[in-house]
Enzyme design. Structure first.
Site: not given
Ligand code: GLN
Ligand code: ZN
Length: 685
Positions: A33, A357, A409, A441, A619
């Protein structure tokens, strides 16, 4: 070498290359980030002998293109100090500043070429100025800009800082002999006075008075006050009006929104509207405020309305948040005691297995959700489909042999949006996209008013899932800090106050889940760490309220009810004290990729509660072998008491395929069983 990089190479760096045989190919570069925003960048990898070349003519070509259209732009480059400090050492650690001499010639070349092409002003961004810098870095910064300036002596450099105040770097930044300095007056408002008194003679000051990373309309009176103050001191010619930072971080155009509540619309300004605000402020300074009296009045009215609006201020919600007591932040008993009660009630084997989850979200579910939202699929049908997904997830988990189940979920598109849609005070846009990375996005919710829960948000699904099995099903909530962090947040009160309201809404949800017979409740806080302020001095205050909000959400339950939390990132050392203070009974963390190295922070700290270090990297599509997981678990039990260990993947399984998840979880469960056998053999039972 020295050649322009091709698009293929660029893509290979960003996405990796998959090889034909397993184990071949190239991994993607690390992405992380950008400061405290939700935008990501690829982390440059640096070596002591690193060579640098101008490998792209993009900035020059784009400058020329604009110039041909008659627009002389101000090229923006990321500064060399920020670039080097954000990079990582590809091998052993070394002082990255040593590379400055190697990289500066490339900057000098780029500046010169741009100058020849007609550039007069350059903007060089050094956002590291808003972070804590060492003296070495500070003096390197001064030297560096001295050099860049002499590369293009007739042009002007604007050194830009943003995302926070200059802090300890203020005097140094003001002394740097460049033509202009940009400061962030939204996230560093109080620094104006000091900057004005230190700014070098003749330098231009660019005032970042318009919030470049949020969606709110500017209080123009307030911005104008700052601008007048600067203009009075420096003279109009030396003052520039600007957004606080790049507009990359906010949506493009409010005019594209057709369904926003009419009462809310005047409160917002997206990128296009922010640029209009810049113009209004400029005219107010040059021609006097009468020239823009209408615009100023409109801004004033929007702010006044917002302060009084019953959309934003809901008295009972505010009153409740203000009456939170210390008791509400504490579980009934200390962990040791709760633990006994939980073990009695849950009766789980040692090293219990669970997942984080989510289970794979099929195209079918996503398509049905889109149809449902568009009003083309009846609610009963959508609900029926979700129930069948839940049943599938439960049967699957029973089959695989997991100990603590989840409902999967399937009803959630996104872990924040799902809750945002059910909370008051939260709005959604149609086109409010902001770049996250590459072509990806996100469309963050906008928290504009007091937040409360109208009705239970997850209880129906959890209750249904629990009705299908005798094994415990974990309730699954997104934590208050994460909801805050991944939204646009109102700027008319401290973030901590907004967070506390979210926490209270979640507290009610937790209570309802418990009352519905859910014995384990997980409250995810994957964004806790990224909320850390850029300057260390502010960490303590942030962590205090963040932890308090988690505790407020989670502490209203009986001893028997087990609270879990989940976090996934690669750095726990500096926040482990805060994590312990959250006092969740169990935490699951990402750890597989580092082969459990991350667990070290918890071991060193002697983390007192239970922990599930991820043993399966979600991942990657790779299925971890049973032996591999056994090995990781053996390692974990060497350093952490086995009776406080859980077994789980790194994170949710939403992005994976069912067959691959089955194989991986089967291996994970088998591995846990083998370790249990070894443990009981060792005890001679
Ligand atoms: N419960 C979430 C899931 O499994 C957690 C996601 C996350 O940590 N980012 O998808
Ligand atoms: Zn996660």
């Amino acid at each position: 070498q020295g050649k322009a990089i091709e698009l293929d190479l660029y893509f290979a760096m960003a996405r990796g290359v998959s090889g034909r045989e397993s184990g071949s190919g190239l991994p993607a570069m690390e992405m992380t980030k950008w400061f405290d925003t939700n935008y990501h960048y690829l982390v440059p990898e640096l070596q002591p002998e690193q060579e640098f070349h101008l490998a792209s003519r993009k900035p020059i070509e784009e400058f020329v293109e604009a110039r041909r259209l008659g627009i002389v732009t101000r090229p923006v480059l990321i500064g060399p100090i920020t670039y080097l400090l954000l990079g990582k050492c590809a091998g052993p650690q070394f002082d990255r500043l040593l590379l400055l001499d190697r990289i500066l010639p490339v900057y000098e070349q780029a500046l010169r070429e741009l100058y020849v092409a007609g550039a007069q002003w350059f903007q060089i961004d050094e956002p590291v100025l808003a972070t804590d810098l060492t003296d070495d870095v500070r003096s390197a910064m001064a030297d560096c800009y001295e050099r860049l300036r002499s590369a293009v002596p007739k042009a002007s450099l604007m050194l830009a800082s943003y995302f926070g105040p200059l802090g300890e770097n203020l005097e140094m930044a003001c002394r740097i002999p460049v033509a202009g300095l940009h400061i962030d007056l939204v996230y560093g408002r109080p620094q104006l006075g000091e900057v004005l008194s230190h700014l070098s003679e003749k330098a231009v000051l660019s005032l970042g008075v318009i919030d470049g990373r949020n969606v709110w309309r500017t209080d123009l009176d307030d911005a104008l006050q700052l601008a007048w103050k600067a203009a009075e001191r420096l003279g109009q010619d030396r003052v520039v009006i600007a957004p606080s930072c790049s507009l990359l971080h906010c949506p493009v155009d409010l005019d594209l929104e057709t369904t926003l509540d009419a009462g809310l619309r005047p409160w917002f300004a997206f990128a296009k509207q922010k640029l209009q605000e810049v113009q209004v402020l400029r005219r107010a300074i040059v021609d006097g405020s009468v020239a823009v009296a209408d615009e100023l009045e409109a801004s004033r009215k929007a702010w006044r309305d917002r302060q009084r609006s019953s959309l934003a201020q809901v008295a009972p919600v505010r009153a409740r948040a203000e009456s939170v007591t210390k008791d509400m932040l504490r579980r009934g008993s200390p962990f040791r005691q709760r633990r006994l009660a939980q073990h009695r009630s849950l009766n789980l084997p040692p090293l219990p297995t669970t997942t984080i989850g989510s289970y794979p979200q099929t195209k079918e579910v996503r398509a049905a959700r889109a149809e449902f939202k568009a009003g083309r699929l009846a609610p009963e049908e959508y609900e029926g489909l979700l129930k069948s997904q839940i049943e599938r997830a439960i049967r699957f988990q029973e089959d695989v042999g997991l100990d603590v189940l989840v409902h999967g979920e399937a009803e959630r598109n996104d872990m924040v949006e799902y809750f945002g849609e059910q909370l008051t005070g939260v709005a959604f846009t149609q086109q409010g996209w902001v770049q996250s990375y590459g072509s990806r996005c996100v469309k963050p919710p906008i928290i504009y008013g007091d937040v409360s829960r109208l009705r239970p948000m997850t209880v129906g699904w959890s209750r249904y899932a629990q009705s299908l099995t005798r094994k415990p099903v974990k309730g699954m909530l997104t934590g208050p800090v994460t909801i805050l962090q991944w939204s646009f947040v109102r700027n008319d009160q401290p973030r901590s106050v907004t967070c506390r309201q979210i926490a209270l809404a979640l507290r009610d949800e937790v209570a309802d889940l418990e009352a519905a017979g859910i014995r384990i409740i997980q409250i995810d806080e994957p964004a806790l760490r990224e909320g850390l302020p850029l300057q260390r001095a502010e960490w303590k205050a942030y962590l205090e309220w963040a932890v308090e909000c988690f505790r407020l959400a989670s502490s209203g339950v009986r001893d028997e009810t087990q609270i879990h939390t989940h976090m996934c990132y690669a750095e726990f050392n500096d926040i482990v004290t805060a994590i312990a203070a959250m006092d969740a009974d169990v935490i699951s963390i990402e750890a597989a990729r580092s082969r459990l190295e991350l667990l070290g922070a918890f071991v060193d700290f002697e983390y007192p509660n239970e922990i599930g270090p991820g043993v399966y990297d979600i991942h990657s599509p790779r299925v971890p072998g049973r032996e591999e997981v056994v090995e990781l678990l053996r390692r974990a039990q060497k350093v952490f008491p086995p009776d406080r260990l859980w077994v789980n993947p790194d994170c949710g399984l939403k992005t994976r395929d069912w067959p691959e998840v089955r194989a991986s979880l089967k291996n994970m469960v088998d591995a846990a069983r083998q370790i249990r056998r070894e443990l009981s053999d060792a005890c001679g039972t």
